[in-house]
Design an enzyme around this catalytic site. Structure first.
Site, PDB file in Angstrom:
ATOM      1  CE  LYS A   1      -3.530   5.272  -1.890  1.00 20.65           C
ATOM      2  NZ  LYS A   1      -4.656   5.958  -2.599  1.00 20.65           N
TER       3      LYS A   1
ATOM      4  CE1 TYR B   1      -3.993   2.289   0.476  1.00 19.79           C
ATOM      5  CE2 TYR B   1      -2.609   3.209   2.144  1.00 19.79           C
ATOM      6  CZ  TYR B   1      -3.626   3.245   1.159  1.00 19.79           C
ATOM      7  OH  TYR B   1      -4.527   4.289   1.411  1.00 19.79           O
TER       8      TYR B   1
END
Length: 255
Positions: free
Chosen positions: A160, A156
């Protein structure tokens, strides 16, 4: 430059829905996107926006498929008459997993939506804005996890961080066309995405409570607070800001 038409991905709920409502309130006509399974929620949002006197158009699309994103942009141009603001908001979470146990499939799934999806939205929206010749705004969804890595969230965080790099690079290329490119970096926001990190009963709540305790303001953020920043980034007033990823995290991490 008159900014009047916005396209928001992942708009069926949470931050995306809040952004669509806020931009409609600001006077934008909006195209709202999500997966076909979210059509009922999109229809409800569309009715809400139309009742406030703005035009709203639904386009169900997988943002990681290039042909679908191009078609979504083209349909927005045809239906609403242009595109001035692209908000590449769609994203997914991932399970809290040690790096040594992360699967290639999990990597591909998260990067496909969170990084590739933003890339495609930026690409095809920028093409349309350049052709229009009136500038525009590209706005992407990064995260606190795109500024500060954390254990058990490698995939994750990587997705990002990718949005930040893409945003900075695109900003340098597109400034000459009057297009600014910025991103927002939420901290712990009161939406359902956190369930994807710790779906086991009780675990998600425990992790969430610990993060709230570490947040100086002492609470979760609200989707409308993210939408307020996007409102500014989509406005004329933000014309001298580009290449930035702005934190909204209650002080959990300081840039």
């Amino acid at each position: 430059m008159s900014l009047r038409i916005a396209l928001i991905t992942g708009a069926s709920r949470g931050i995306g829905a809040a952004i669509a409502r806020r931009l409609a309130k600001d006077g934008f006509d909006v195209a709202i996107n999500d997966l076909p399974t979210q059509t009922p929620a999109l229809e409800s949002l569309r009715e809400e926006i139309v009742s406030q006197g703005r035009r709203a158009y639904i386009h169900t699309t997988d943002v990681a498929e290039a042909s679908e994103v191009k078609n979504m942009v083209d349909s927005t141009l045809k239906t609403l008459g242009g595109l001035d603001v692209m908000v590449a908001n769609a994203g997914i979470g991932s399970l809290l997993t040690p790096l040594t146990e992360c699967s290639e499939d999990a990597w591909d799934k998260v990067m496909r939506i969170n990084a590739r999806g933003v890339f495609l939205c930026y690409k095809y929206a920028a093409q349309a804005m350049i052709a229009q010749g009136r500038g525009g705004r590209l706005i992407g969804a990064s995260s606190l996890a795109g500024k500060q890595g954390s254990g058990y969230s490698s995939i994750y965080c990587a997705s990002k961080f990718a949005v930040r790099g893409l945003t900075q690079s695109a900003a340098q290329e597109l400034a000459k066309h009057g297009i600014t490119v910025n991103a927002y970096a939420p901290g712990i926001i009161d939406t359902t995405i956190f369930d994807a990190f710790s779906p086991e009963e009780g675990v998600g709540a425990d992790v969430l409570n610990e993060l709230v305790k570490k947040t100086p303001v002492g609470r979760l953020g609200k989707p409308h607070e993210i939408a307020s920043l996007v409102s500014y980034l989509a406005s004329q007033e933000s014309a001298f800001m580009t290449g930035q990823t702005i934190s909204i995290n209650g002080g959990l991490f300081f840039d």
